[in-house]
Design an enzyme around this catalytic site. Structure first.
Site, PDB file in Angstrom:
ATOM      1  N   LYS A 123       0.862  -1.186   0.000  1.00  0.00           N
ATOM      2  CA  LYS A 123       0.000   0.000   0.000  1.00  0.00           C
ATOM      3  C   LYS A 123       0.899   1.236   0.000  1.00  0.00           C
ATOM      4  CE  LYS A 123      -1.429   2.617   3.105  1.00  0.00           C
ATOM      5  NZ  LYS A 123      -1.189   3.834   2.308  1.00  0.00           N
TER       6      LYS A 123
ATOM      7  N   GLU B  25      10.668   1.107   9.738  1.00  0.00           N
ATOM      8  CA  GLU B  25      11.608   2.194   9.414  1.00  0.00           C
ATOM      9  C   GLU B  25      10.874   3.479   9.731  1.00  0.00           C
ATOM     10  OE1 GLU B  25      14.692   2.019   8.403  1.00  0.00           O
ATOM     11  OE2 GLU B  25      14.878  -0.098   7.929  1.00  0.00           O
TER      12      GLU B  25
ATOM     13  N   CYS C   8      14.040  11.139   6.485  1.00  0.00           N
ATOM     14  CA  CYS C   8      14.147  10.610   7.846  1.00  0.00           C
ATOM     15  C   CYS C   8      15.564  10.785   8.387  1.00  0.00           C
ATOM     16  CB  CYS C   8      13.737   9.144   7.860  1.00  0.00           C
ATOM     17  SG  CYS C   8      14.582   8.198   6.596  1.00  0.00           S
TER      18      CYS C   8
ATOM     19  N   GLU D 226      10.427  15.932  15.281  1.00  0.00           N
ATOM     20  CA  GLU D 226      10.946  15.833  13.917  1.00  0.00           C
ATOM     21  C   GLU D 226      10.364  17.003  13.104  1.00  0.00           C
ATOM     22  OE1 GLU D 226       9.616  12.315  11.802  1.00  0.00           O
ATOM     23  OE2 GLU D 226      11.465  12.216  10.648  1.00  0.00           O
TER      24      GLU D 226
HETATM   25  P1  NAD Z   1       2.909   8.416   7.870  1.00  0.00           P
HETATM   26  O1  NAD Z   1       3.206   7.507   9.004  1.00  0.00           O
HETATM   27  O2  NAD Z   1       1.829   9.400   8.033  1.00  0.00           O
HETATM   28  O3  NAD Z   1       2.530   7.592   6.569  1.00  0.00           O
HETATM   29  C1  NAD Z   1       3.342   6.535   6.105  1.00  0.00           C
HETATM   30  C2  NAD Z   1       2.468   5.511   5.449  1.00  0.00           C
HETATM   31  O4  NAD Z   1       1.598   4.980   6.438  1.00  0.00           O
HETATM   32  C3  NAD Z   1       1.564   6.038   4.331  1.00  0.00           C
HETATM   33  O5  NAD Z   1       1.479   5.068   3.327  1.00  0.00           O
HETATM   34  C4  NAD Z   1       0.226   6.182   5.020  1.00  0.00           C
HETATM   35  O6  NAD Z   1      -0.851   6.068   4.141  1.00  0.00           O
HETATM   36  C5  NAD Z   1       0.275   5.006   5.955  1.00  0.00           C
HETATM   37  N1  NAD Z   1      -0.637   5.067   7.096  1.00  0.00           N
HETATM   38  C6  NAD Z   1      -0.996   6.127   7.839  1.00  0.00           C
HETATM   39  N2  NAD Z   1      -1.873   5.739   8.792  1.00  0.00           N
HETATM   40  C7  NAD Z   1      -2.052   4.411   8.633  1.00  0.00           C
HETATM   41  C8  NAD Z   1      -2.843   3.433   9.300  1.00  0.00           C
HETATM   42  N3  NAD Z   1      -3.634   3.737  10.330  1.00  0.00           N
HETATM   43  N4  NAD Z   1      -2.778   2.147   8.853  1.00  0.00           N
HETATM   44  C9  NAD Z   1      -1.998   1.814   7.813  1.00  0.00           C
HETATM   45  N5  NAD Z   1      -1.239   2.693   7.147  1.00  0.00           N
HETATM   46  C10 NAD Z   1      -1.264   3.983   7.564  1.00  0.00           C
HETATM   47  O7  NAD Z   1       4.289   9.080   7.500  1.00  0.00           O
HETATM   48  P2  NAD Z   1       4.586  10.056   6.293  1.00  0.00           P
HETATM   49  O8  NAD Z   1       4.225  11.424   6.723  1.00  0.00           O
HETATM   50  O9  NAD Z   1       4.033   9.555   5.027  1.00  0.00           O
HETATM   51  O10 NAD Z   1       6.158   9.892   6.164  1.00  0.00           O
HETATM   52  C11 NAD Z   1       7.017  10.630   6.909  1.00  0.00           C
HETATM   53  C12 NAD Z   1       7.585   9.830   8.051  1.00  0.00           C
HETATM   54  O11 NAD Z   1       8.258   8.675   7.530  1.00  0.00           O
HETATM   55  C13 NAD Z   1       8.650  10.590   8.800  1.00  0.00           C
HETATM   56  O12 NAD Z   1       8.489  10.400  10.175  1.00  0.00           O
HETATM   57  C14 NAD Z   1       9.947   9.968   8.308  1.00  0.00           C
HETATM   58  O13 NAD Z   1      11.021  10.115   9.185  1.00  0.00           O
HETATM   59  C15 NAD Z   1       9.542   8.554   8.099  1.00  0.00           C
HETATM   60  N6  NAD Z   1      10.451   7.867   7.165  1.00  0.00           N
HETATM   61  C16 NAD Z   1      11.300   6.931   7.662  1.00  0.00           C
HETATM   62  C17 NAD Z   1      12.189   6.291   6.824  1.00  0.00           C
HETATM   63  C18 NAD Z   1      13.127   5.252   7.353  1.00  0.00           C
HETATM   64  O14 NAD Z   1      13.658   4.494   6.543  1.00  0.00           O
HETATM   65  N7  NAD Z   1      13.356   5.164   8.661  1.00  0.00           N
HETATM   66  C19 NAD Z   1      12.209   6.597   5.461  1.00  0.00           C
HETATM   67  C20 NAD Z   1      11.329   7.561   4.976  1.00  0.00           C
HETATM   68  C21 NAD Z   1      10.447   8.181   5.850  1.00  0.00           C
END
Ligand code: NAD
Length: 473
Positions: free
Chosen positions: A166, A242, A276, A377
Site C-alpha cells: 500500500k 523504518e 528521515c 521531527e
Molecule cells: P505516515 O506515518 O503518516 O505515513 C506513512 C504511510 O503509512 C503512508 O502510506 C500512510 O498512508 C500510511 N498510514 C498512515 N496511517 C495508517 C494506518 N492507520 N494504517 C496503515 N497505514 C497507515 O508518515 P509520512 O508522513 O508519510 O512519512 C514521513 C515519516 O516517515 C517521517 O516520520 C519519516 O522520518 C519517516 N520515514 C522513515 C524512513 C526510514 O527508513 N526510517 C524513510 C522515509 C520516511
C-alpha cells in the site's frame, strides 16, 4: 490497483496533486479493505509456485526489472518531480538508488547460504537453511516514493515471499509506474500486488489482522509504526519498522567549518528537509560557530525554491499545507523562546509559488532544549544550530532523544571520530560524510526509529525464517 496480475480500476477514485502548483495530475482507484483481503489471498495462492523457483530464477526477474527502471529513469524521475515535488536531479538520483536495490538484491540472493553446525553427538548433524517468511504486507511513505518501494519488494520477492503493498496516498502514481515494470518483466500473477487507497486505516487493519500475512514491513512516522506494530502483536507477525528520525549533526572545532557547513546545508535541505535522515539539531563547537554560520547563511541565500522541473531549483515544495503549518509553528516557537533567525522563517507565497506548499529555507541559531524543534521531527527546511563546548556534553545532548536513526560527525581527529561512532545511539553514523546510505549498506534505526534493517544482507535476511534440521545418522 494491481491484484493477482490484473490492473483493477473502479469508479471510486481519488485525486493526486502536484504539490508545487496544486494541479491535479491523476485519478487513482480508491481501494478498500476487501481489496486488500483479495490481494492477500492472491499473494497466498502465488506463494507455493514462487517460492519453489530457484534463487537464480527469481534473481533474473529482479535484474530485468533493474534494466527497465534504468531505461525509464528520466520518465520515472519526471513523474516523481510532478507527484512528490523534489527537484528533477534529486528525483533522478532516487530512481537510481531504487533501481540499485533491485540489482544488489538480485546478486546477493544467490548467496543466501545456510550452515552446517557441529553437534555434541557423534551420530547427529545440524543443518540450517533459510526459508521465505510467507506473505508480506508493506506500507510506504511519500517522501521517497520509488526507493522505499523497491527496498521492500526486492528482498521480499528475492527471498521467495509474495507481497501486497500500500503506497502513500500522496504518491500512488510512482507506485503504479514501478508495478508496471514488475508486471512487464513477467513476474507471475499474485506475487506482487498493489492496493492504492486514500484512506489507509482499513487496509492497515486488514494487513495487521489477516492471519495469512506473516510479515508487516512499514516505513513512515513513529506514531503510525507503533500502532501497526501493536496491532500485529496478537498474531506475532514479523515486523520491520523504518520510522522517524531526529539526526544530530556534530561539528568539532578541528574540522573545517566551511566544509562542514557545506555538508550540513546539503543534507539538511535534501528533499526540502523531508527525509528521515535529515539533521534536526546541528551542534557546532563554540569556537567555530561564527565561520560555520556565515558559510551556512551564504549557502541559504543562494537557494532557489520552485517547481522541481525548473533549472536551478533546489528547494521543492512541502507535501501539503499541514506540513507548512507544522514547520512554521516550530520556527515561531523557537524564535519566541530566544532563537536567532538568520534566514527564512516564512511560507513562500509569491512569485509563482502561491498555489504550492513552499517554505523558505530557514536558519536558526541559539536553539535550546525548551524549544519544540529540539525534540520534534521537523520534516522541513529548517536548520537549527546549537553551540557546545565539550565532547562529553555534545554526546549526551545528541543521545538525548527517543529517535536513533542517523547521526553525523565532522572531525579530523581519528580517535574522537571512533569514540563518537561508538557512543552515538544511532543506527547510521556519517563521519565527515553526509550520505551513509547505499543498497549495499544496512539502513535502519535504534530506539523509536525502528526495528530491523533495510538494504544490505541484513535487509534480505528480514524476509527469511531460519530453519533447522537435526539429523540422526
Ligand atoms: P505516515 O506515518 O503518516 O505515513 C506513512 C504511510 O503509512 C503512508 O502510506 C500512510 O498512508 C500510511 N498510514 C498512515 N496511517 C495508517 C494506518 N492507520 N494504517 C496503515 N497505514 C497507515 O508518515 P509520512 O508522513 O508519510 O512519512 C514521513 C515519516 O516517515 C517521517 O516520520 C519519516 O522520518 C519517516 N520515514 C522513515 C524512513 C526510514 O527508513 N526510517 C524513510 C522515509 C520516511
Amino acid at each position: 490497483m494491481f491484484i493477482n496480475g490484473e490492473w483493477i480500476q473502479s469508479d471510486n477514485t481519488f485525486a493526486v496533486y502536484n504539490p508545487a502548483n496544486g494541479e491535479e495530475i491523476g485519478q487513482v482507484t480508491d481501494g478498500t479493505r476487501d481489496d486488500a483481503k483479495r490481494a492477500i489471498e492472491a499473494a497466498q495462492a502465488a506463494m507455493p509456485g514462487w517460492s519453489a523457483l530457484t534463487t537464480y530464477q527469481r534473481s533474473d526477474y529482479l535484474r530485468r526489472a533493474y534494466d527497465l527502471m534504468i531505461e525509464r529513469k528520466k520518465e520515472l524521475a519526471e513523474l516523481m518531480t510532478r507527484e512528490q515535488g523534489k527537484p528533477f536531479k534529486a528525483a533522478m538520483a532516487e530512481v537510481q538508488y531504487g533501481a540499485d536495490d533491485l540489482l544488489w538484491v538480485a546478486e546477493e540472493v544467490k548467496r543466501s547460504y545456510g550452515e552446517t553446525i557441529p553437534s555434541a553427538r557423534p551420530d547427529q548433524r545440524f543443518l540450517v537453511q533459510h526459508m521465505p517468511v510467507g506473505v508480506v504486507a508493506a506500507v510506504t511513505p511519500w517522501n521517497y516514493p520509488v526507493s522505499m518501494i523497491t527496498r521492500k519488494v526486492a528482498p521480499a520477492i528475492a527471498a521467495g515471499c509474495t507481497i501486497v503493498l500500500k503506497p502513500a496516498e500522496a504518491t500512488p502514481l510512482c507506485a503504479i509506474a514501478i508495478f508496471k515494470i514488475l508486471e512487464e518483466v513477467g513476474i507471475p500473477a499474485g506475487v506482487v500486488n498493489l492496493v492504492t487507497t486514500h484512506d489507509p486505516a482499513p487496509v492497515g487493519e486488514e494487513f495487521c489482522t489477516n492471519p495469512i500475512v506473516r510479515k508487516l514491513t512499514f516505513t513512515g512516522s513513529t506514531a503510525v509504526g507503533k500502532k501497526l506494530a501493536q496491532d500485529a502483536v496478537p498474531q506475532l507477525k514479523r515486523v520491520s519498522m523504518e520510522l522517524g528520525g531526529h539526526a544530530p549533526f556534530i561539528v568539532f572545532d578541528d574540522a573545517d567549518p566551511v566544509h562542514a557547513a557545506k555538508g550540513a546545508s546539503l543534507v539538511k535541505f535534501l528533499n526540502t528537509g523531508q527525509a528521515c535522515i535529515s539533521p534536526n539539531r546541528i551542534f557546532v563547537q563554540r569556537s567555530i560557530l561564527e565561520p560555520f554560520l556565515a558559510e551556512f547563511e551564504n549557502r541559504v541565500a543562494k537557494m532557489k525554491a520552485g517547481n522541481g522541473m525548473e533549472q536551478g531549483v533546489n528547494i521543492g515544495p512541502l507535501v501539503n499545507e499541514a506540513a507548512v503549518k507544522k514547520v512554521h509553528n516550530q520556527v515561531v516557537d523557537a524564535v519566541e523562546k530566544g532563537a536567532k533567525l538568520h534566514a527564512g522563517g516564512k511560507a513562500l507565497t509569491e512569485g509563482g509559488l502561491e498555489q504550492g506548499h513552499f517554505y523558505a529555507p530557514t536558519l536558526l541559531s541559539g536553539v535550546t532544549e525548551e524549544m519544540l524543534i529540539y525534540r520534534e521531527e521537523t520534516f522541513g527546511p529548517v536548520a537549527a544550530v546549537i553551540p557546545f563546548d565539550t565532547q562529553e556534553e555534545v554526546l549526551a545532548m545528541a543521545n538525548d532523544t527517543n529517535y536513533g536513526l542517523a547521526a553525523y560527525v565532522y572531525t579530523t581527529n581519528m580517535s574522537r571520530a571512533m569514540r563518537m561512532f561508538e557512543g552515538l545511539q544511532f543506527g547510521m553514523v556519517g563521519i565527515n560524510d553526509i550520505n551513509p546510505t547505499s543498497a549495499a549498506a544496512p539502513f535502519g534505526g535504534m530506539k523509536e526509529s525502528g526495528l530491523g534493517r533495510e538494504g544490505a544482507r541484513e535487509g534480505l535476511m528480514e524476509y527469511y525464517e531460519t530453519k533447522l534440521a537435526g539429523i540422526s545418522i
